[in-house]
Motif scaffolding. Structure first.
Motif, mmCIF file in Angstrom:
data_model
loop_
_atom_site.group_PDB
_atom_site.id
_atom_site.type_symbol
_atom_site.label_atom_id
_atom_site.label_comp_id
_atom_site.label_asym_id
_atom_site.label_seq_id
_atom_site.Cartn_x
_atom_site.Cartn_y
_atom_site.Cartn_z
ATOM 1 N N PRO A 1 -21.951 50.887 31.394
ATOM 2 C CA PRO A 1 -21.653 52.330 31.383
ATOM 3 C C PRO A 1 -22.862 53.172 31.004
ATOM 4 O O PRO A 1 -23.077 54.247 31.569
ATOM 5 N N LEU A 2 -23.667 52.687 30.080
ATOM 6 C CA LEU A 2 -24.855 53.414 29.647
ATOM 7 C C LEU A 2 -25.879 53.506 30.778
ATOM 8 O O LEU A 2 -26.433 54.571 31.052
ATOM 9 N N CYS A 3 -26.108 52.382 31.448
ATOM 10 C CA CYS A 3 -27.053 52.365 32.568
ATOM 11 C C CYS A 3 -26.551 53.229 33.717
ATOM 12 O O CYS A 3 -27.303 54.000 34.323
ATOM 13 N N ASN A 4 -25.258 53.130 34.011
ATOM 14 C CA ASN A 4 -24.655 53.919 35.084
ATOM 15 C C ASN A 4 -24.788 55.411 34.798
ATOM 16 O O ASN A 4 -25.137 56.204 35.685
ATOM 17 N N LYS A 5 -24.530 55.811 33.553
ATOM 18 C CA LYS A 5 -24.640 57.230 33.190
ATOM 19 C C LYS A 5 -26.086 57.706 33.290
ATOM 20 O O LYS A 5 -26.339 58.876 33.585
ATOM 21 N N SER A 6 -27.048 56.831 33.021
ATOM 22 C CA SER A 6 -28.452 57.253 33.071
ATOM 23 C C SER A 6 -28.896 57.535 34.506
ATOM 24 O O SER A 6 -29.828 58.311 34.721
ATOM 25 N N PHE A 7 -28.237 56.905 35.492
ATOM 26 C CA PHE A 7 -28.476 57.245 36.894
ATOM 27 C C PHE A 7 -27.611 58.444 37.297
ATOM 28 O O PHE A 7 -28.053 59.318 38.041
ATOM 29 N N ASN A 8 -26.358 58.454 36.851
ATOM 30 C CA ASN A 8 -25.373 59.507 37.161
ATOM 31 C C ASN A 8 -25.434 59.917 38.624
ATOM 32 O O ASN A 8 -25.750 61.061 38.969
ATOM 33 N N LEU A 9 -25.079 58.997 39.492
ATOM 34 C CA LEU A 9 -25.148 59.241 40.929
ATOM 35 C C LEU A 9 -23.845 59.848 41.428
ATOM 36 O O LEU A 9 -22.790 59.686 40.824
ATOM 37 N N SER A 10 -23.927 60.512 42.553
ATOM 38 C CA SER A 10 -22.780 61.208 43.115
ATOM 39 C C SER A 10 -22.090 60.320 44.140
ATOM 40 O O SER A 10 -22.711 59.844 45.088
ATOM 41 N N TYR A 11 -20.802 60.087 43.945
ATOM 42 C CA TYR A 11 -20.022 59.374 44.948
ATOM 43 C C TYR A 11 -19.844 60.250 46.195
ATOM 44 O O TYR A 11 -20.027 59.803 47.316
ATOM 45 N N ALA A 12 -19.465 61.511 45.977
ATOM 46 C CA ALA A 12 -19.216 62.416 47.100
ATOM 47 C C ALA A 12 -20.483 62.664 47.895
ATOM 48 O O ALA A 12 -20.458 62.700 49.140
ATOM 49 N N GLY A 13 -21.623 62.843 47.207
ATOM 50 C CA GLY A 13 -22.875 63.063 47.907
ATOM 51 C C GLY A 13 -23.297 61.878 48.726
ATOM 52 O O GLY A 13 -23.914 62.023 49.794
ATOM 53 N N ASN A 14 -22.982 60.678 48.244
ATOM 54 C CA ASN A 14 -23.314 59.459 48.988
ATOM 55 C C ASN A 14 -22.382 59.239 50.160
ATOM 56 O O ASN A 14 -22.794 58.909 51.265
ATOM 57 N N ASP A 15 -21.078 59.433 49.913
ATOM 58 C CA ASP A 15 -20.074 59.067 50.920
ATOM 59 C C ASP A 15 -19.958 60.075 52.040
ATOM 60 O O ASP A 15 -19.601 59.721 53.170
ATOM 61 N N LEU A 16 -20.197 61.358 51.750
ATOM 62 C CA LEU A 16 -20.125 62.444 52.745
ATOM 63 C C LEU A 16 -18.853 62.367 53.561
ATOM 64 O O LEU A 16 -18.853 62.481 54.771
ATOM 65 N N TRP B 1 -31.174 68.567 41.398
ATOM 66 C CA TRP B 1 -31.352 68.073 40.031
ATOM 67 C C TRP B 1 -31.328 66.555 39.979
ATOM 68 O O TRP B 1 -31.925 65.948 39.074
ATOM 69 N N ARG B 2 -30.671 65.900 40.921
ATOM 70 C CA ARG B 2 -30.726 64.439 40.979
ATOM 71 C C ARG B 2 -31.977 63.945 41.685
ATOM 72 O O ARG B 2 -32.465 62.854 41.416
ATOM 73 N N GLY B 3 -32.469 64.742 42.650
ATOM 74 C CA GLY B 3 -33.609 64.337 43.453
ATOM 75 C C GLY B 3 -33.635 65.109 44.756
ATOM 76 O O GLY B 3 -32.908 66.098 44.922
ATOM 77 N N PRO B 4 -34.449 64.689 45.716
ATOM 78 C CA PRO B 4 -34.608 65.450 46.963
ATOM 79 C C PRO B 4 -33.347 65.445 47.824
ATOM 80 O O PRO B 4 -32.714 64.406 48.021
#
Length: 381
Positions: free
Chosen positions: A366-381, A321-324
């Motif tokens: 905060p508005l811009c950050n929420k519009s990306f809504n990226l995953s910390y856990a998915g990035n950090d692994l 849902w975030r991308g590939p």
């Protein structure tokens, strides 16, 4: 040659600092006031205007890829769906696709259709939730209240279908691992998502009719098409910046090749465009769920994955849902995992946030950050 062990020399992280009259720094995190995961943001600000942002991540590094080693594929699926809690189906499906390619096994048609249903349910509840959260950061909390109600409806539907609100345990190597859906459950799912879509459309119309919302979203946090391409941005922010790419259409898997759906693409690259990509994709998710359930073929739910050739390797690619989401799997002895490499879309998209926020005021972060809504856990692994 033995690699040199990491040694902390006690020196602070070398953040960049913009110097000049009236320029100052604001630090946020890594511990936040809410329940979000840890990440550190350092702003250089001229008055109220952000002139530089640096993000420091990897506070959640857990050695996930190392944990995969020597696991059996069945255990690997359980770990994959826990990489990022809100993307359990996406990661499990990418992992299973890779395992199935190594084994030369294809999931049965009924399972392929149900995989579409589960992934679109995951996309639906996340996009509805994100739309509400973006609205609440403009001060339009009533839209968020209704969005959270609809998100809860989808989560409860998930539990009725597979026994887990976040759909864990639904996808396994070779198919799906649920009790076969009854005609009553199928009718319940179709009726629920149809009602959710109708209510969601009313929430969106209410939000877009508010000048309070539109004034805050339009032209805020612009990520240009050129910057998005240079940073290889993917998924929702890419499509909001004019990049027409979606793995479901471009590299079909499960039963997506048999489904009709539209990939929404917007050109403005601002917060409003990123929200509207989510809105349109949520509507398409409902259509895909209904298509998959109405054309659900008879047959088995799983095709067993038995022997995996030692040394075989394969990629699994799905459109989370975030991308590939990418999973590369290498098989070791006795059908265990020798190596698993994972790429979550957040890994590609976090750097883009630093560019999208430039020239905006601090309250818009905060508005811009929420519009990306990226995953910390998915990035950090």
């Amino acid at each position: 040659m033995t690699p040199k062990a990491f040694e902390d020399d006690g020196q602070p992280f070398p953040f960049q600092q913009v110097r000049g009259e009236g320029v100052y720094q604001i630090t946020v995190g890594p511990v936040h006031a809410g329940i979000i995961e840890p990440g550190h943001f350092r702003f250089n600000v001229d008055g109220e205007t952000i002139v530089n942002l640096e993000s420091r991540l990897f506070f959640l590094h857990k050695g996930i890829e190392k944990l995969f080693e020597s696991m059996t594929p069945s255990r690997g699926v359980e770990l994959a769906e826990r990489i990022s809690g809100d993307s359990g189906v996406g990661h499990a499906l990418a992992f299973c696709n890779a395992i199935e390619k190594c084994a030369g096994v294809e999931a049965p048609e009924r399972a392929a259709h149900l995989r579409v249903v589960f992934q679109e349910l995951e996309r639906l509840y996340n996009h509805i939730g994100d739309t509400g959260v973006i609205c609440t950061d403009t001060g339009f909390a009533v839209a968020n209240a209704h969005a959270m109600r609809l998100r809860e409806d989808v989560l409860r539907l998930n539990e009725r279908l597979v026994g887990h609100r976040l759909l864990r345990g639904a996808v396994v190597s070779g198919g799906v691992a649920i009790g076969d859906l009854s005609s009553k459950q199928i009718a319940d799912a179709i009726n629920t998502v149809h009602r959710v879509r109708n209510d969601f459309n009313e929430v969106v119309a209410m939000a877009l009719d508010s000048s309070l919302v539109l004034d805050r979203l339009h032209a805020t946090g612009v990520l240009t098409n050129q910057t998005a391409r240079e940073l290889q941005v993917a998924g929702v922010p890419a499509r909001a910046s004019g990049i027409d790419a979606d793995a479901r259409r471009d590299h079909p898997y499960a039963a997506y090749g048999k489904m009709k759906f539209h990939v929404p693409v917007f050109q403005d690259g601002d917060v409003l465009a990123r929200m509207m990509v989510r809105v349109e994709e949520a509507r398409e998710s409902v259509s895909l769920i209904i298509q998959a359930l109405e054309t659900l073929p008879d047959g088995a739910l799983v095709r067993p994955v038995t022997a995996l050739p030692t040394g075989s390797s394969a990629f699994g690619l799905v459109e989370g849902w975030r991308g590939p989401i990418w999973h590369w799997v290498v098989i070791g002895p006795n059908s265990t995992l020798a190596r698993v490499k994972v790429k979550d879309p957040s890994f590609a998209n976090w750097p883009a946030l630093n560019y999208a926020i430039l020239g905006n005021i601090v309250p818009d972060f905060p508005l811009c950050n929420k519009s990306f809504n990226l995953s910390y856990a998915g990035n950090d692994l």
